[in-house]
Write an enzyme that holds these catalytic residues in place. Structure first.
Site, PDB file in Angstrom:
ATOM      1  N   GLY A  11       0.852  -1.195   0.000  1.00 28.48           N
ATOM      2  CA  GLY A  11       0.000   0.000   0.000  1.00 28.48           C
ATOM      3  C   GLY A  11       0.882   1.238   0.000  1.00 28.48           C
ATOM      4  N   THR A  12       0.706   2.068  -1.012  1.00 23.80           N
ATOM      5  CA  THR A  12       1.573   3.251  -1.129  1.00 23.80           C
ATOM      6  C   THR A  12       0.773   4.538  -0.957  1.00 23.80           C
ATOM      7  OG1 THR A  12       1.272   3.188  -3.507  1.00 23.80           O
ATOM      8  CG2 THR A  12       3.251   2.128  -2.641  1.00 23.80           C
ATOM      9  N   ASN A  98     -12.316  -4.500   2.680  1.00 19.13           N
ATOM     10  CA  ASN A  98     -10.946  -4.534   3.204  1.00 19.13           C
ATOM     11  C   ASN A  98     -10.527  -5.948   3.596  1.00 19.13           C
ATOM     12  OD1 ASN A  98     -10.454  -1.907   2.669  1.00 19.13           O
ATOM     13  ND2 ASN A  98     -10.792  -1.148   4.733  1.00 19.13           N
ATOM     14  N   VAL A 121      -2.195  -2.830   9.514  1.00 21.22           N
ATOM     15  CA  VAL A 121      -2.703  -1.533   9.993  1.00 21.22           C
ATOM     16  C   VAL A 121      -4.064  -1.188   9.375  1.00 21.22           C
ATOM     17  CG1 VAL A 121      -0.329  -0.701  10.274  1.00 21.22           C
ATOM     18  CG2 VAL A 121      -1.643   0.032   8.297  1.00 21.22           C
ATOM     19  N   ASN A 123      -7.891  -0.946   8.426  1.00 23.94           N
ATOM     20  CA  ASN A 123      -9.068  -0.963   9.317  1.00 23.94           C
ATOM     21  C   ASN A 123     -10.224  -1.753   8.728  1.00 23.94           C
ATOM     22  OD1 ASN A 123      -8.511   0.450  11.719  1.00 23.94           O
ATOM     23  ND2 ASN A 123      -8.434   2.379  10.571  1.00 23.94           N
ATOM     24  N   ARG A 154      -1.670   9.189  21.410  1.00 19.09           N
ATOM     25  CA  ARG A 154      -2.735  10.202  21.423  1.00 19.09           C
ATOM     26  C   ARG A 154      -3.102  10.559  22.863  1.00 19.09           C
ATOM     27  NH1 ARG A 154      -5.935   7.677  16.188  1.00 19.09           N
ATOM     28  NH2 ARG A 154      -4.868   9.006  14.681  1.00 19.09           N
ATOM     29  N   HIS A 178      -9.198  -1.296  18.371  1.00 20.28           N
ATOM     30  CA  HIS A 178      -8.926   0.044  17.857  1.00 20.28           C
ATOM     31  C   HIS A 178     -10.243   0.619  17.356  1.00 20.28           C
ATOM     32  CE1 HIS A 178      -6.754   3.322  16.156  1.00 20.28           C
ATOM     33  NE2 HIS A 178      -7.050   2.998  14.919  1.00 20.28           N
TER      34      HIS A 178
HETATM   35  N1  LIG Z   1      -4.311   1.013  12.615  1.00 21.25           N
HETATM   36  C1  LIG Z   1      -4.416   2.322  12.726  1.00 21.25           C
HETATM   37  O1  LIG Z   1      -4.232   2.879  13.796  1.00 21.25           O
HETATM   38  C2  LIG Z   1      -4.731   3.154  11.514  1.00 21.25           C
HETATM   39  C3  LIG Z   1      -4.535   4.543  11.522  1.00 21.25           C
HETATM   40  C4  LIG Z   1      -4.787   5.259  10.363  1.00 21.25           C
HETATM   41  C5  LIG Z   1      -5.247   4.603   9.209  1.00 21.25           C
HETATM   42  N2  LIG Z   1      -5.439   3.255   9.237  1.00 21.25           N
HETATM   43  C6  LIG Z   1      -5.896   2.506   8.056  1.00 21.25           C
HETATM   44  O2  LIG Z   1      -4.785   2.304   7.183  1.00 21.25           O
HETATM   45  C7  LIG Z   1      -5.271   2.095   5.853  1.00 21.25           C
HETATM   46  C8  LIG Z   1      -4.508   2.979   4.873  1.00 21.25           C
HETATM   47  O3  LIG Z   1      -4.689   4.341   5.179  1.00 21.25           O
HETATM   48  P1  LIG Z   1      -4.097   5.487   4.202  1.00 21.25           P
HETATM   49  O4  LIG Z   1      -4.209   6.755   4.951  1.00 21.25           O
HETATM   50  O5  LIG Z   1      -2.799   5.063   3.637  1.00 21.25           O
HETATM   51  O6  LIG Z   1      -5.172   5.461   3.008  1.00 21.25           O
HETATM   52  P2  LIG Z   1      -4.911   5.894   1.501  1.00 21.25           P
HETATM   53  O7  LIG Z   1      -6.276   6.008   0.879  1.00 21.25           O
HETATM   54  O8  LIG Z   1      -3.987   7.048   1.428  1.00 21.25           O
HETATM   55  O9  LIG Z   1      -4.164   4.633   0.858  1.00 21.25           O
HETATM   56  C9  LIG Z   1      -4.789   3.387   0.740  1.00 21.25           C
HETATM   57  C10 LIG Z   1      -3.898   2.432  -0.011  1.00 21.25           C
HETATM   58  O10 LIG Z   1      -4.626   1.218  -0.190  1.00 21.25           O
HETATM   59  C11 LIG Z   1      -4.615   0.855  -1.564  1.00 21.25           C
HETATM   60  N3  LIG Z   1      -5.874   0.199  -1.955  1.00 21.25           N
HETATM   61  C12 LIG Z   1      -7.120   0.722  -1.900  1.00 21.25           C
HETATM   62  N4  LIG Z   1      -8.007  -0.173  -2.417  1.00 21.25           N
HETATM   63  C13 LIG Z   1      -7.286  -1.255  -2.795  1.00 21.25           C
HETATM   64  C14 LIG Z   1      -7.626  -2.498  -3.391  1.00 21.25           C
HETATM   65  N5  LIG Z   1      -8.884  -2.796  -3.717  1.00 21.25           N
HETATM   66  N6  LIG Z   1      -6.628  -3.384  -3.620  1.00 21.25           N
HETATM   67  C15 LIG Z   1      -5.350  -3.084  -3.323  1.00 21.25           C
HETATM   68  N7  LIG Z   1      -4.973  -1.919  -2.746  1.00 21.25           N
HETATM   69  C16 LIG Z   1      -5.933  -1.027  -2.492  1.00 21.25           C
HETATM   70  C17 LIG Z   1      -4.449   2.164  -2.314  1.00 21.25           C
HETATM   71  O11 LIG Z   1      -3.910   1.922  -3.615  1.00 21.25           O
HETATM   72  C18 LIG Z   1      -3.484   2.909  -1.409  1.00 21.25           C
HETATM   73  O12 LIG Z   1      -2.166   2.477  -1.663  1.00 21.25           O
HETATM   74  C19 LIG Z   1      -6.783   2.375   5.909  1.00 21.25           C
HETATM   75  O13 LIG Z   1      -7.465   1.142   6.038  1.00 21.25           O
HETATM   76  C20 LIG Z   1      -6.927   3.181   7.197  1.00 21.25           C
HETATM   77  O14 LIG Z   1      -8.228   3.074   7.743  1.00 21.25           O
HETATM   78  C21 LIG Z   1      -5.190   2.534  10.353  1.00 21.25           C
END
Ligand SMILES: NC(=O)c1ccc[n+]([C@@H]2O[C@H](COP(=O)([O-])OP(=O)(O)OC[C@H]3O[C@@H](n4cnc5c(N)ncnc54)[C@H](O)[C@@H]3O)[C@@H](O)[C@H]2O)c1
Length: 320
Positions: A11-12, A98, A121, A123, A154, A178
């Site tokens: 994931g980028t 997801n 990470v 969600n 936090r 979470h």
């Molecule tokens: N665990 C935590 O505390 C925490 C905190 C913040 C965000 N998150 C979660 O982390 C994840 C990523 O957040 P982000 O800010 O990078 O989001 P973002 O939208 O900037 O990036 C999402 C990434 O997922 C990829 N993606 C989306 N749909 C896809 C698919 N069908 N197949 C393959 N790849 C796919 C996109 O290409 C992108 O690289 C989210 O699920 C977000 O809810 C978790």
């Protein structure tokens, strides 16, 4: 010659890119492999970060993966891919979307990086960690979710806001899933060793607990598009470095429970000793009755989502 450490980031987007960037800036490992849906974007970001590493006089090389085989030899794989919730999409729709993404990457990890430690990470975090564990078939020590370090950071921030001193010296503890049901633990929270219960009254602590639970949503509302990623990414690299450096330090992480706190076969956030093998040990603390009830509610909310997946026959091996 000993091989250098390798970390793959799947994931980028904002989160994945920031994790990779921090690892490169810290020189935490020899290789960072960026695996994204779009190779050109992954390659562009990888080049940019490798050049930044040179500016920072670090040895880390960032590369873009052409395919899953480029994950081979990874010591740690971080799954950050995840779709955002869009208008009209229910919580369950997002859950399935997801879960499908994590399932797909977990299977790739199983095939191409069978010895890696996986950090999830995406969600909803605890359920996605559950999916990654089931789909890789790895032992629970090697599949962890990142949330507790972030939620504790936090909470520490909100304590600082209230006290106006002690920044960097606040050690907060948050357990549970979470989300809205997370369990901040003032009883296990100190400022330079002083219990916060000696520094703040119960009303002030209650406000900090509420703010901590709402910490992610507050940032989502302010940004208007997307969620937090600086603190989440930094918290993830804390876990990665604990593994790569074999620190055996304790951090709150999501892990499959096995007779921990009275629960089994469900993922939740608990204090874990992290080292070269991943979760080397789960630390069982003595909780007060109210904390036990809150933890129970938190576990139940994760269980409900896991049950939704089972009811839809999401797992091929559908015997629970
Ligand atoms: N665990 C935590 O505390 C925490 C905190 C913040 C965000 N998150 C979660 O982390 C994840 C990523 O957040 P982000 O800010 O990078 O989001 P973002 O939208 O900037 O990036 C999402 C990434 O997922 C990829 N993606 C989306 N749909 C896809 C698919 N069908 N197949 C393959 N790849 C796919 C996109 O290409 C992108 O690289 C989210 O699920 C977000 O809810 C978790």
């Amino acid at each position: 010659m000993a091989k250098g450490k390798k970390v793959t980031v799947i994931g980028t987007g904002n989160f994945g890119s920031t994790v990779a960037f921090i690892l490169a800036m810290n020189g935490s490992c020899h290789h960072v492999m960026l695996r994204g849906r779009n190779y050109d974007i992954a390659k562009g970001k990888a080049l940019d970060m490798s050049q930044a590493a040179n500016a920072a006089r670090q040895h880390t090389i960032v590369k873009a993966a052409k395919g899953p085989e480029d994950m081979e030899g990874s010591d740690v794989v971080i799954i950050t891919a995840g779709a955002p919730r869009t208008p009209g999409m229910s919580r369950d729709d997002l859950l399935f979307k997801n879960a499908d993404i994590v399932k797909c990457y977990a299977r790739e990890i199983k095939e191409y990086a069978p010895d890696a430690i996986v950090i999830v990470v995406s969600n909803p975090l605890d359920v996605m960690t559950y999916v990654a564990l089931k789909e890789t078939g790895f032992p629970r020590q090697r599949v962890l979710g990142m949330a507790g370090i972030l939620d504790a950071a936090r909470m520490a921030h909100f304590i600082y806001e209230k006290l106006e001193y002690g920044a960097g010296q606040i050690r907060a503890t948050v357990m549970g899933g979470h989300g809205d049901t997370m369990v901040p633990l003032p009883k296990f929270t100190t400022v330079a060793g002083v219990p916060i219960e000696d520094l703040l009254d119960s009303e002030e602590i209650g406000e900090i607990v509420r703010k901590t639970r709402n910490g992610g949503a507050e940032i989502v509302n302010l940004l208007g598009n997307g969620s937090a990623y600086y603190a989440p990414a930094k918290s993830t690299t804390v876990m990665v470095e604990a593994i790569l450096k074999d620190t055996n330090q304790i951090h709150s992480c999501a892990i499959m429970l096995k007779n921990d706190y009275g629960y089994s076969d469900i993922v939740s956030g608990v204090p874990v000793m992290i080292g070269a093998g991943g979760a080397e040990k789960v630390i069982n603390m003595a909780l007060k009755p109210l904390q036990q009830t809150r933890f129970k509610n938190s576990v139940a909310s994760v269980q409900e989502m896991v049950d939704t997946l089972y009811k839809a026959n999401f797992f091929d091996d559908d015997k629970k």
